[in-house]
Design a protein around this motif. Structure first.
Motif, PDB file in Angstrom:
ATOM      1  N   ILE A 110       0.846  -1.193   0.000  1.00 59.00           N
ATOM      2  CA  ILE A 110       0.000   0.000   0.000  1.00 59.00           C
ATOM      3  C   ILE A 110       0.887   1.252   0.000  1.00 59.00           C
ATOM      4  O   ILE A 110       0.651   2.203  -0.744  1.00 59.00           O
ATOM      5  CB  ILE A 110      -0.982  -0.023   1.196  1.00 59.00           C
ATOM      6  CG1 ILE A 110      -2.042  -1.110   0.953  1.00 59.00           C
ATOM      7  CG2 ILE A 110      -1.655   1.347   1.380  1.00 59.00           C
ATOM      8  CD1 ILE A 110      -3.109  -1.219   2.029  1.00 59.00           C
ATOM      9  N   CYS A 111       1.959   1.224   0.820  1.00 64.67           N
ATOM     10  CA  CYS A 111       2.875   2.374   0.861  1.00 64.67           C
ATOM     11  C   CYS A 111       3.508   2.613  -0.508  1.00 64.67           C
ATOM     12  O   CYS A 111       3.624   3.756  -0.947  1.00 64.67           O
ATOM     13  CB  CYS A 111       3.987   2.145   1.892  1.00 64.67           C
ATOM     14  SG  CYS A 111       3.415   2.416   3.568  1.00 64.67           S
ATOM     15  N   ALA A 114       0.968   4.057  -2.901  1.00 63.25           N
ATOM     16  CA  ALA A 114       0.637   5.424  -2.501  1.00 63.25           C
ATOM     17  C   ALA A 114       1.778   6.372  -2.867  1.00 63.25           C
ATOM     18  O   ALA A 114       1.552   7.488  -3.334  1.00 63.25           O
ATOM     19  CB  ALA A 114       0.346   5.476  -1.003  1.00 63.25           C
ATOM     20  N   HIS A 117       1.664   7.514  -6.435  1.00 59.95           N
ATOM     21  CA  HIS A 117       0.550   8.338  -6.916  1.00 59.95           C
ATOM     22  C   HIS A 117       0.108   9.441  -5.970  1.00 59.95           C
ATOM     23  O   HIS A 117      -0.634  10.325  -6.377  1.00 59.95           O
ATOM     24  CB  HIS A 117      -0.668   7.451  -7.209  1.00 59.95           C
ATOM     25  CG  HIS A 117      -0.410   6.413  -8.238  1.00 59.95           C
ATOM     26  ND1 HIS A 117      -0.219   6.726  -9.564  1.00 59.95           N
ATOM     27  CD2 HIS A 117      -0.299   5.069  -8.151  1.00 59.95           C
ATOM     28  CE1 HIS A 117      -0.003   5.611 -10.242  1.00 59.95           C
ATOM     29  NE2 HIS A 117      -0.040   4.591  -9.418  1.00 59.95           N
ATOM     30  N   LEU A 118       0.511   9.362  -4.699  1.00 58.99           N
ATOM     31  CA  LEU A 118      -0.004  10.342  -3.737  1.00 58.99           C
ATOM     32  C   LEU A 118       1.144  11.092  -3.074  1.00 58.99           C
ATOM     33  O   LEU A 118       2.201  10.517  -2.831  1.00 58.99           O
ATOM     34  CB  LEU A 118      -0.820   9.636  -2.632  1.00 58.99           C
ATOM     35  CG  LEU A 118      -2.053   8.863  -3.047  1.00 58.99           C
ATOM     36  CD1 LEU A 118      -2.595   8.094  -1.852  1.00 58.99           C
ATOM     37  CD2 LEU A 118      -3.110   9.808  -3.597  1.00 58.99           C
ATOM     38  N   LYS A 122       4.627   7.977   4.689  1.00 62.35           N
ATOM     39  CA  LYS A 122       4.259   6.602   5.065  1.00 62.35           C
ATOM     40  C   LYS A 122       3.340   6.552   6.283  1.00 62.35           C
ATOM     41  O   LYS A 122       2.396   5.774   6.340  1.00 62.35           O
ATOM     42  CB  LYS A 122       5.522   5.801   5.382  1.00 62.35           C
ATOM     43  CG  LYS A 122       6.086   5.119   4.165  1.00 62.35           C
ATOM     44  CD  LYS A 122       7.164   4.129   4.543  1.00 62.35           C
ATOM     45  CE  LYS A 122       7.759   3.562   3.257  1.00 62.35           C
ATOM     46  NZ  LYS A 122       9.039   2.955   3.404  1.00 62.35           N
ATOM     47  N   VAL A 125      -0.112   7.463   5.312  1.00 62.82           N
ATOM     48  CA  VAL A 125      -0.726   6.374   4.537  1.00 62.82           C
ATOM     49  C   VAL A 125      -1.219   5.292   5.504  1.00 62.82           C
ATOM     50  O   VAL A 125      -2.344   4.804   5.405  1.00 62.82           O
ATOM     51  CB  VAL A 125       0.280   5.765   3.527  1.00 62.82           C
ATOM     52  CG1 VAL A 125      -0.284   4.504   2.886  1.00 62.82           C
ATOM     53  CG2 VAL A 125       0.639   6.791   2.455  1.00 62.82           C
ATOM     54  N   THR A 129      -5.033   4.247   6.125  1.00 63.09           N
ATOM     55  CA  THR A 129      -5.403   2.858   5.810  1.00 63.09           C
ATOM     56  C   THR A 129      -6.079   2.204   7.016  1.00 63.09           C
ATOM     57  O   THR A 129      -7.133   1.571   6.881  1.00 63.09           O
ATOM     58  CB  THR A 129      -4.162   2.036   5.398  1.00 63.09           C
ATOM     59  OG1 THR A 129      -3.536   2.679   4.301  1.00 63.09           O
ATOM     60  CG2 THR A 129      -4.544   0.625   5.002  1.00 63.09           C
ATOM     61  N   LEU A 164      -6.744  -0.031  -0.838  1.00 65.15           N
ATOM     62  CA  LEU A 164      -5.708   0.690  -1.583  1.00 65.15           C
ATOM     63  C   LEU A 164      -6.355   1.586  -2.646  1.00 65.15           C
ATOM     64  O   LEU A 164      -5.991   2.757  -2.798  1.00 65.15           O
ATOM     65  CB  LEU A 164      -4.760  -0.325  -2.237  1.00 65.15           C
ATOM     66  CG  LEU A 164      -3.787   0.225  -3.270  1.00 65.15           C
ATOM     67  CD1 LEU A 164      -2.942   1.350  -2.683  1.00 65.15           C
ATOM     68  CD2 LEU A 164      -2.882  -0.871  -3.792  1.00 65.15           C
ATOM     69  N   LEU A 167      -7.705   4.704  -1.120  1.00 64.96           N
ATOM     70  CA  LEU A 167      -6.718   5.751  -0.831  1.00 64.96           C
ATOM     71  C   LEU A 167      -6.452   6.580  -2.083  1.00 64.96           C
ATOM     72  O   LEU A 167      -6.237   7.778  -2.024  1.00 64.96           O
ATOM     73  CB  LEU A 167      -5.403   5.129  -0.369  1.00 64.96           C
ATOM     74  CG  LEU A 167      -5.340   4.614   1.044  1.00 64.96           C
ATOM     75  CD1 LEU A 167      -3.979   3.959   1.267  1.00 64.96           C
ATOM     76  CD2 LEU A 167      -5.536   5.732   2.043  1.00 64.96           C
ATOM     77  N   LEU A 168      -6.453   5.900  -3.232  1.00 62.67           N
ATOM     78  CA  LEU A 168      -6.128   6.597  -4.483  1.00 62.67           C
ATOM     79  C   LEU A 168      -7.320   7.406  -5.002  1.00 62.67           C
ATOM     80  O   LEU A 168      -7.145   8.329  -5.783  1.00 62.67           O
ATOM     81  CB  LEU A 168      -5.677   5.576  -5.547  1.00 62.67           C
ATOM     82  CG  LEU A 168      -4.439   4.752  -5.175  1.00 62.67           C
ATOM     83  CD1 LEU A 168      -4.153   3.696  -6.232  1.00 62.67           C
ATOM     84  CD2 LEU A 168      -3.218   5.652  -5.004  1.00 62.67           C
TER      85      LEU A 168
END
Ligand code: ATP
Ligand code: MG
Length: 263
Positions: A110-111, A114, A117-118, A122, A125, A129, A164, A167-168
């Motif tokens: 996931i990190c 992320a 794209h983000l 960490k 994130v 999450t 995930l 988050l995006l």
């Protein structure tokens, strides 16, 4: 009417010169869920893959256009496509574990996604999450974060893959049979996550499924594909209540009556 998130305009798709999708025309507005149904080999996955340029070396769109938020995605460079994928367009598959890296924890994956794209550290994130895990009813989010995919059930991996995506916050999610490998309980949780994603972020979702019960639970529109051709397309409540095509009636007849009742 708002600009469509994605619009297929008279699209033909071939593999090695063989046309497998013909004259596909449909579009999704923000926050709309389109259920795509049809028998095996009818071209459902091909339709999704064409949106992300994932048709493979032998596959190509040979006619028509696919517009993503007004951009002709077939005219995009590889870099342009990479910028769209993940951040604005994401995909989840039937076998979530197969699309996750087996030797890295869910948290580290996931990190990594992320970071690509983000603009988020960490710790942030992880915090977001775990908050999403909790809101979505994962009782042990910390364990999921620290787990490898093989330590989780199919349903948990699928839900982690969806977190995930949350988050995006992509404008479009392509979901290829995300619930087919799951038991009824995990299936319901994944469908709830899809609805949450749509309700919170206005994500439009193209949802391939062979389960008309799933369509009746979440889809706003339904598209029925047979041998690469769209034979029926309309609001889910109309198509489910009075299908125009004998083929759609057959698909519906395969679902027990009780599960067809809309929420
Ligand atoms: N990479 C590929 N190379 C060549 N032909 C392919 C490829 N992928 C799919 N096809 C062919 O394209 C057609 C449509 O396949 P597709 O995978 O889109 O069907 P589907 O509706 O998703 O089926 P299923 O429900 O089994 O997943 C089939 O005839 C299939 O054999
Ligand atoms: Mg498929």
């Amino acid at each position: 009417m708002k600009e469509a998130v994605i619009a297929y305009d008279n699209v033909d798709i071939c593999y090695d010169g063989r046309t497998v999708v013909r004259q596909a025309t449909f579009s999704l507005q923000p926050g709309e869920i389109l259920g795509i149904v049809g028998e095996s080999g009818s071209g459902k996955s091909t339709l999704l893959q064409s949106a992300m340029n994932l048709l493979g070396p032998g596959g190509a769109v040979t006619q028509g256009h696919i517009w993503f938020q007004g951009q002709d995605i077939l005219a995009l460079s590889d870099e342009g496509m990479q910028r769209l994928c993940g951040a604005q367009m994401a995909m989840v598959f039937q076998d979530a574990a197969a699309s996750l890296c087996p030797v890295r924890t869910i948290g580290s994956q996931i990190c990594e996604a992320a970071a690509a794209h983000l603009d988020m550290g960490k710790e942030e994130v992880r915090r977001q999450t775990l908050e999403l895990f909790a809101r979505l009813g994962f009782s042990d989010g910390r364990r999921v974060w620290e787990s490898y995919p093989f330590e989780l059930s199919g349903g948990m991996n699928q839900r982690a893959a969806l977190v995930l995506v949350m988050l995006l916050k992509p404008a479009l999610l392509l979901a290829d049979e995300p619930t087919s490998a799951l038991d009824v309980c995990a299936q319901k949780q994944v469908l709830d996550e899809l609805l949450y994603l749509r309700d919170q972020y206005g994500t439009a979702i193209m949802l391939v499924t062979h389960d008309m019960g799933v369509v009746s639970r979440v889809a706003d529109y339904v598209l029925v594909v047979k041998d690469g051709q769209i034979i029926e397309y309309g609001p889910a409540k109309d198509v489910l209540a009075s299908p125009a095509q004998a083929y759609t009636k057959e698909l519906l007849a395969a679902v027990p009556k009780l599960r067809r009742d809309r929420r």
